[in-house]
Design a protein around this motif. Structure first.
Motif, PDB file in Angstrom:
ATOM      1  N   GLU A 179       0.832  -1.210   0.000  1.00 26.51           N
ATOM      2  CA  GLU A 179       0.000   0.000   0.000  1.00 26.51           C
ATOM      3  C   GLU A 179       0.863   1.254   0.000  1.00 26.51           C
ATOM      4  O   GLU A 179       1.750   1.424   0.835  1.00 26.51           O
ATOM      5  N   THR A 180       0.581   2.152  -0.947  1.00 26.13           N
ATOM      6  CA  THR A 180       1.353   3.380  -1.057  1.00 26.13           C
ATOM      7  C   THR A 180       0.992   4.362   0.045  1.00 26.13           C
ATOM      8  O   THR A 180      -0.089   4.321   0.616  1.00 26.13           O
ATOM      9  N   ASP A 181       1.922   5.250   0.325  1.00 26.92           N
ATOM     10  CA  ASP A 181       1.728   6.289   1.334  1.00 26.92           C
ATOM     11  C   ASP A 181       1.058   7.491   0.686  1.00 26.92           C
ATOM     12  O   ASP A 181       1.622   8.120  -0.213  1.00 26.92           O
ATOM     13  N   VAL A 182      -0.151   7.827   1.130  1.00 28.16           N
ATOM     14  CA  VAL A 182      -0.898   8.926   0.507  1.00 28.16           C
ATOM     15  C   VAL A 182      -0.234  10.274   0.763  1.00 28.16           C
ATOM     16  O   VAL A 182      -0.563  11.269   0.105  1.00 28.16           O
ATOM     17  N   ASN A 222       8.493   3.569  -8.577  1.00 22.03           N
ATOM     18  CA  ASN A 222       9.112   4.369  -7.513  1.00 22.03           C
ATOM     19  C   ASN A 222       8.014   5.032  -6.691  1.00 22.03           C
ATOM     20  O   ASN A 222       7.131   5.691  -7.227  1.00 22.03           O
ATOM     21  N   ALA A 223       8.093   4.851  -5.378  1.00 21.71           N
ATOM     22  CA  ALA A 223       7.092   5.443  -4.489  1.00 21.71           C
ATOM     23  C   ALA A 223       7.486   5.135  -3.057  1.00 21.71           C
ATOM     24  O   ALA A 223       8.382   4.336  -2.783  1.00 21.71           O
ATOM     25  N   LYS A 224       6.768   5.771  -2.131  1.00 17.17           N
ATOM     26  CA  LYS A 224       6.880   5.442  -0.718  1.00 17.17           C
ATOM     27  C   LYS A 224       5.704   4.530  -0.372  1.00 17.17           C
ATOM     28  O   LYS A 224       4.558   4.823  -0.689  1.00 17.17           O
ATOM     29  N   TYR A 225       6.011   3.411   0.266  1.00 17.76           N
ATOM     30  CA  TYR A 225       4.988   2.429   0.634  1.00 17.76           C
ATOM     31  C   TYR A 225       4.943   2.319   2.155  1.00 17.76           C
ATOM     32  O   TYR A 225       5.981   2.232   2.814  1.00 17.76           O
TER      33      TYR A 225
END
Length: 237
Positions: free
Chosen positions: A65-68, A110-113
């Motif tokens: 789950e990504t960090d909103v 690429n993302a913060k999860y």
């Protein structure tokens, strides 16, 4: 008997929505069982009178789950949750596996999860796991026991430090799902020391389940809850 190791499972490969190597990275999911107070031996995980020789868990789909709060969440069309299709049948005490085993490696944007979500689901595979979400076997004071549940349970699993996320930035990340065994072993040891575990039906096995095998329904529910609360995410190999 088996030495403690973790998770013989079906490996899958999944790809992200993007084929651009500059906008994604690989996340490797591993799993391991850990104990702070008990040593691993050739006969299983031992604490006083309790020996665990088998430990299987069936997991359904997994979601990263990504960090909103990540700036890319509203601007990047690739910034979305990553879903892996199960089931994954995990054999924690497979003697042919290492202590920390790879579940799968997935290519993600690429993302913060911020967390991993998954569900303990009833297995539909024929055999001893059919209709069960987990199965634990061993001995208590030399008597055979089995613990199991047929109830699904959804877990939202993040780091022990709730402020910590993990970031994929065109690089590889390894994450460990860790099941802490100390509370489970302590619970079984306590019940045995109070003479609360009995082979009520006389079949030679002390049965503890969320059904009512040997009249141990409440203990089965307690152990199921322990497994859910003692499963955590760690970013260290």
């Amino acid at each position: 008997m088996k030495r403690l190791s973790i998770l013989g499972l079906l490996a899958i490969m999944a790809s992200s929505c993007s084929d651009n190597a500059s906008t994604d990275g690989n996340v490797t999911l591993k799993a391991s069982a850990v104990s702070a107070t008990n040593m691993t031996s050739a006969t299983g995980r031992i604490a006083s009178s309790v020996v665990i020789t088998d430990f299987k868990i069936n997991i359904g789909n997994i979601k990263l789950e990504t960090d909103v709060e990540d700036d890319r969440y509203d601007t990047d069309s690739l910034h979305d949750d990553v879903k892996l299709t199960g089931p994954f049948l995990l054999d924690i005490l497979d003697p042919n596996k290492t202590l920390s085993q790879i579940i799968t490696t997935v290519n993600v944007p690429n993302a913060k999860y911020e967390e991993i979500k998954f569900k303990f689901e009833k297995s539909i595979q024929p055999g001893e796991m059919e209709g069960k979400t987990f199965l634990i076997k061993g001995t208590i004071d030399g008597k055979n026991f089995v613990v199991w549940s047929g109830k699904d349970a959804e877990l939202e699993m993040d780091f022990a430090d709730p402020t910590k996320d993990f970031t994929v930035n065109s690089s590889d990340v390894t994450l460990n799902i860790k099941i802490q065994l100390d509370a489970l072993i302590a619970k079984l040891t306590s019940l045995a020391s109070q003479n609360l575990l009995h082979d009520t039906d006389g079949d030679g096995i002390i049965e503890i389940s969320t059904d009512n095998d040997d009249g141990h329904h409440d203990f089965g529910e307690q152990i199921k809850d322990l497994l859910e609360h003692e499963t955590h995410l760690d970013d260290k190999d």
